[in-house]
Scaffold this motif. Structure first.
Motif, mmCIF file in Angstrom:
data_model
loop_
_atom_site.group_PDB
_atom_site.id
_atom_site.type_symbol
_atom_site.label_atom_id
_atom_site.label_comp_id
_atom_site.label_asym_id
_atom_site.label_seq_id
_atom_site.Cartn_x
_atom_site.Cartn_y
_atom_site.Cartn_z
ATOM 1 N N UNK A 115 0.943 -1.303 -0.016
ATOM 2 C CA UNK A 115 -0.062 -0.025 0.133
ATOM 3 C C UNK A 115 0.943 1.145 0.010
ATOM 4 N N UNK A 116 2.143 1.348 -0.667
ATOM 5 C CA UNK A 116 2.985 2.203 -0.698
ATOM 6 C C UNK A 116 2.471 3.482 -1.784
ATOM 7 N N UNK A 117 1.887 3.329 -2.645
ATOM 8 C CA UNK A 117 1.471 4.209 -3.654
ATOM 9 C C UNK A 117 0.445 3.654 -4.535
ATOM 10 N N UNK A 118 -0.343 4.513 -5.252
ATOM 11 C CA UNK A 118 -1.071 4.220 -6.333
ATOM 12 C C UNK A 118 -0.470 4.641 -7.750
ATOM 13 N N UNK A 119 -1.132 3.938 -8.850
ATOM 14 C CA UNK A 119 -0.430 4.423 -9.975
ATOM 15 C C UNK A 119 -0.379 5.874 -10.015
ATOM 16 N N UNK B 179 -5.056 2.204 -10.189
ATOM 17 C CA UNK B 179 -4.708 1.065 -10.096
ATOM 18 C C UNK B 179 -5.395 -0.140 -10.754
ATOM 19 N N UNK B 180 -6.778 0.071 -10.742
ATOM 20 C CA UNK B 180 -7.638 -0.820 -11.415
ATOM 21 C C UNK B 180 -7.342 -0.748 -12.864
ATOM 22 N N UNK B 181 -7.155 0.509 -13.617
ATOM 23 C CA UNK B 181 -6.702 0.427 -15.098
ATOM 24 C C UNK B 181 -5.454 -0.008 -15.125
ATOM 25 N N UNK B 182 -4.447 0.370 -14.188
ATOM 26 C CA UNK B 182 -3.028 -0.238 -14.490
ATOM 27 C C UNK B 182 -3.360 -1.696 -14.725
ATOM 28 N N UNK B 183 -3.939 -2.208 -13.647
ATOM 29 C CA UNK B 183 -4.155 -3.743 -13.434
ATOM 30 C C UNK B 183 -4.766 -4.312 -14.593
ATOM 31 N N UNK B 184 -5.548 -3.727 -15.150
ATOM 32 C CA UNK B 184 -6.449 -4.225 -16.646
ATOM 33 C C UNK B 184 -5.247 -4.220 -17.568
#
Length: 127
Positions: free
Chosen positions: A14-18, A31-36
């Motif tokens: 949990x250090x950062x989000x995209x 994060x969800x878009x990066x993961x996708x």
């Protein structure tokens, strides 16, 4: 490498989000878009890999070299462009990030160098 970054640094630690330059909700969405995108890349890569194996055209030496080159390139791109030039996020917050930056980019350089060495060896072996 995007999957490792997403899973370890975004989700587990949990250090950062995209994208950290907005609200936590926007960070989670990024994060969800990066993961996708990373998942689609993995599926496409596995499909291409399977096709090469099916056609008996896969050279494992070149494949491993390409994997390491891709890992290192992503790591360096993320460390230089995302972290420093665009500043969409840092590795961590509330601490001196110098050591993290050095380790992050050194790991990327090491992966890139290992991939380059393997690519040269694979090419020499192929001849």
């Amino acid at each position: 490498m995007a999957a490792v970054d997403e899973i370890v640094f975004h989700q587990i630690l949990g250090w950062h989000h995209f994208y950290d330059r907005s609200t936590p909700a926007v960070g989670l969405l990024s994060d969800g878009l990066l993961h996708t995108a990373e998942l689609l890349g993995l599926v496409a890569g596995f499909a291409l890999h399977a096709d090469l194996r099916r056609r008996r055209a896969l050279d494992r030496r070149h494949a491993l070299a390409g994997l390491l080159l891709g890992l290192g390139a992503f790591q360096l791109f993320d460390g230089t462009v995302d972290h420093k030039l665009l500043r969409v996020h840092q590795i961590r917050y509330g601490v001196d990030v110098t050591g993290y930056d050095v380790a992050w980019n050194a790991a990327g350089l090491a992966l890139l160098a290992a991939g380059a060495v393997l690519a040269v060896r694979a090419r020499r072996h192929h001849r």
